[in-house]
Design an enzyme around this catalytic site. Structure first.
Site, PDB file in Angstrom:
ATOM      1  N   ASP A 413      37.509  50.342  30.353  1.00  0.00           N
ATOM      2  CA  ASP A 413      36.810  51.645  30.984  1.00  0.00           C
ATOM      3  C   ASP A 413      37.485  52.742  30.946  1.00  0.00           C
ATOM      4  OD1 ASP A 413      34.467  49.904  31.858  1.00  0.00           O
ATOM      5  OD2 ASP A 413      35.495  49.313  33.785  1.00  0.00           O
ATOM      6  N   TYR A 496      28.985  49.512  37.335  1.00  0.00           N
ATOM      7  CA  TYR A 496      30.060  49.249  38.394  1.00  0.00           C
ATOM      8  C   TYR A 496      30.572  50.569  38.839  1.00  0.00           C
ATOM      9  CZ  TYR A 496      30.293  44.139  38.397  1.00  0.00           C
ATOM     10  OH  TYR A 496      30.408  42.830  38.428  1.00  0.00           O
TER      11      TYR A 496
END
Length: 755
Positions: A413, A496
């Site tokens: 990420d 997320y």
């Protein structure tokens, strides 16, 4: 009643009417002339303050950052952080509406009674680049003969000055004798270029093309991919197999392709993304409608789909699954208010925060988010070094499903997308307590333009239970409350949302809490219940959490880079293993508890699985507390959580991901300090063929004894999905701790008295 002026329907109309009549009988004057009045509610809310009306006390409460103001209509004074302030013009009421002078905000909030924000007289050398400095860096770079049109910017950030000079500034106030300098990372097509720019002298110090590197995925890549998918006739034809006739309702998620040594049939030097898609059905949650077993491979340079990968057609789950509660009637909950009527216990001077005995600097990085620097603890008047820098190093979310739409999913990420760039503005009262101070932060976007993120970081103090307690028979109780200062940051990466808290305890402990929330990435399947014929096969790699929807098993693995300097930079890694030993001293006992203590002297030996039954310390063996024990900090990579702990990478050792990203499998790493070693996954992990991060940093096995060492902790969870996490997931936490170990001479909070 924050963010709105509301009056209770209780029977106080007469009192209010009297206040209204008395307050507006004649013109209001200020400094000898008639005051210009403006609506209190609208004016204060535009200023960013919360406005509350107490119907019983007939009083307004106004809250803005560190200011807590109480004022009654018609009163000549207000109470600001517990202190009286004369008002040139009182609050007046007219027709049930409050009015204030147009100077009210300056009179009250610039009165000097709120000491939360202080003017920075000597800028900290690690201050983030300002908007003006970002623009200057871009101007200098664009003037270079090597610069090409359409070049995009991956990162524009501070080039850090020498560490010793920064510590000298933080400890002695010695100015740093170096120009402000910027690191600039660019993408010229698929080519990565690094530049270092001297902002003071307006010149480029270095210009370096990086061979073989794939850059980050930038925000405009998302737009490009969506346009490519929407205009592809080939993809539109494939969608028809899934019952979709309108490509405009398809939402794409561009994902990095990973590295499989050519076994995925993809050209290694191409700038590629894999695209999985969802159907927007109008319920506000396209994640609940995956178009399963369909992957488009997009070439970002050619701006086209080069390959479509398919598996068996699975019907798109169509049941509405809104996650905003639109179809639910939740019970009303009474207000829970957190107030600080005398103001904050912390001050913010520029980007430096002071709370209790702690001082630290805070800045936001576009890749890793907040970086906390020059962390010190004031021990009875002595400012002691604890940590030079602490930040997220990197993270990965790998999935365990080998199917066509899943085998490549291992999201780096921060390294692939830039989590600082994807900072989610914090909402006070929801994402952080109502007493939080929200800080805006400025970073550069992919065009090089400075962009300010509102509410990027929250700072707040909270009650955290008893710090200590003892009740001796026949004597008064002795106890005190524990306070914590929290630095909170949230980043939204696709489905997320990640919440990161740096938690400072007044007893010298630092907590690092990583929370995952948002929406699970789900897989469309044939089974509606576990009694269906396909259920066993459909749930081989996950859990059936809704009809026709499986939450696939995966991990959230976080790594934190912690440049601890425990009372200085000469530190050593020490192990303490509690053991059972035979009793040789006589008596009825046959065994004893003893501690086996030893030094871990090299980088290779320091890379370890974490055993919570053992103790690992970073010690300064040249500094002792008054009992002669070396001062230390305990390193606890996993101090609890709400999901199963990630005790290592859930991959076979022959997997490429296992070799590319060594940091996943061990929870403790310690390396010698080198300023360019910053990321556990390596600086350019996108499509990397081998480990350029922690595995490489530790490969030369440097000595760790009495050196400037950097601690890297890997923590996280193995996420086995459950129905209670769908359609939106309650926050699940993984906790880590840095804990003083013989760093002090006694209980550091002894004798604390809090109001």
């Amino acid at each position: 009643m924050a963010n709105g002026l509301k009056f209770s329907p209780r029977k106080t109309a007469l009192a209010l009417a009297v206040a209204v009549v008395c307050a507006w009988q004649s013109p209001v004057f200020a400094h000898g002339s008639e005051a210009h009045m403006v609506p209190l509610d609208k004016t204060l809310q535009e200023f960013g303050a919360d406005v509350q009306w107490d119907d019983y006390a007939q009083m307004f409460t106004l809250i803005k950052d560190g200011a807590y103001v109480k004022v009654k209509p018609g009163a000549k004074t207000a109470i600001v952080n517990g202190k009286s302030l004369d008002l040139p013009v009182p609050v007046v009421m007219k027709e049930g509406k409050a009015w204030v002078s147009d100077t009210f905000i300056n009179d009250v909030f610039q009165s000097g009674l709120d000491q939360t924000f202080q003017v920075e007289k000597r800028p900290h050398p690690l201050n983030s680049l300002s908007a003006a400095e970002i623009s200057k860096a871009v101007t200098i770079v664009k003037a270079a003969p090597e610069f090409q049109p359409n070049t995009r910017f991956t990162e524009i950030s501070l080039h850090e000055p020498d560490k010793a000079a920064v510590w000298a500034f933080a400890l002695q106030g010695t100015p740093v004798d170096a120009p402000r300098t910027a690191d600039v990372v660019m993408l010229d097509g698929k080519h990565v270029i690094e530049a270092v720019v001297d902002l003071q002298n307006k010149k480029i110090l270095s210009w370096t093309p990086i061979k073989g590197a794939h850059g980050m995925v930038l925000l405009d890549d998302f737009v490009s991919v969506q346009n490519i998918i929407n205009t592809s006739s080939e993809f539109a034809e494939v969608l028809k197999k899934h019952g979709i006739t309108d490509p405009g309702k398809v939402v794409t998620t561009p994902l990095t392709v990973g590295f499989f040594d050519g076994k995925d049939g993809l050209q290694q030097d191409a700038r590629l993304l894999k695209v999985v898609s969802y159907l927007d059905t109008g319920d506000g949650n396209y994640w609940a409608h995956p178009i399963e077993n369909l992957v488009a491979v997009v070439d970002l340079e050619a701006k086209k789909i080069i390959k479509i990968e398919e598996g068996p057609v699975i019907p798109v789950p169509m049941e509405p699954r809104p996650y905003d509660g639109r179809d639910r009637n939740a019970p009303a909950v009474k207000p829970l208010e957190i107030t600080e009527p005398e103001g904050k216990n912390y001050t913010i001077t520029g980007d430096t925060i002071h709370w209790q005995n702690w001082d630290f600097h805070l800045r936001l990085n576009s890749r890793v988010g907040p970086i906390l620097s020059t962390v010190t603890y004031n021990d009875n008047g002595t400012k002691r070094q604890v940590m030079y820098e602490g930040s997220l190093g990197g993270m990965i979310v790998p999935y365990g499903d080998p199917d066509v739409g899943w085998y490549f999913k291992a999201y780096l990420d921060s390294g692939d997308y830039g989590m600082g760039t994807l900072t989610s503005p914090i909402v006070r009262g929801k994402d952080a307590p109502s007493n939080a101070v929200l800080l805006d932060e400025t970073i550069a976007d992919y065009t090089g333009k400075p962009t300010t993120i509102p509410g990027a970081v929250a700072i707040f103090e909270r009650y955290a239970g008893p710090e200590y307690k003892h009740l001796e028979m026949g004597k008064p109780n002795v106890s005190t409350e524990r306070r914590e200062l929290v630095v909170r940051w949230i980043s939204t990466v696709g489905n997320y949302d990640y919440i990161f808290d740096w938690v400072f305890h007044d007893n010298g402990t630092i907590g690092i809490d990583a929370g995952a929330t948002g929406i699970e990435a789900v897989k469309g399947v044939l089974a509606k219940t576990m009694h269906d014929p396909s259920a066993k096969e459909d749930t081989r790699y996950g859990t059936l959490i809704d009809h026709n929807i499986v939450g696939t098993t995966h991990q959230h693995i976080y790594n934190f880079r912690l440049d601890l300097d425990v009372d200085g930079e000469n530190n050593t890694l020490v192990a303490m293993d509690p053991e059972v030993k035979p009793n040789t001293a006589g008596g009825p006992r046959t065994s004893t508890m003893q501690v086996n203590q030893y030094t871990i002297d090299s980088e290779q030996k320091a890379a370890q699985k974490f055993d919570p039954g053992t103790i690992r310390l970073l010690s300064n063996t040249s500094k002792e507390n008054r009992m002669g024990n070396p001062v230390s900090y305990q390193i606890i990579p996993y101090a609890g959580g709400t999901h199963p702990a990630a005790t290592g990478a859930k991959f076979a050792p022959d997997e490429w991901i296992y070799h590319r990203l060594s940091f996943m499998d061990k929870q403790l790493w310690v390396t010698r300090y080198h300023p360019t070693e910053r990321y556990p996954e390596g600086k350019y992990p996108n499509r990397s063929a081998h480990d350029t991060g922690l595995g490489q940093y530790a490969k030369d096995d440097e000595s760790l004894t009495n050196h400037d060492d950097v601690v890297w902790i890997t923590t996280g969870t193995t996420h086995v999905a459950r129905a209670e996490e769908w359609p939106i997931m309650p926050t699940e936490w993984a906790l880590a701790l840095l804990k003083p170990w013989n760093f002090f001479d006694e209980t550091p909070t002894l004798g604390e008295k809090k109001k």
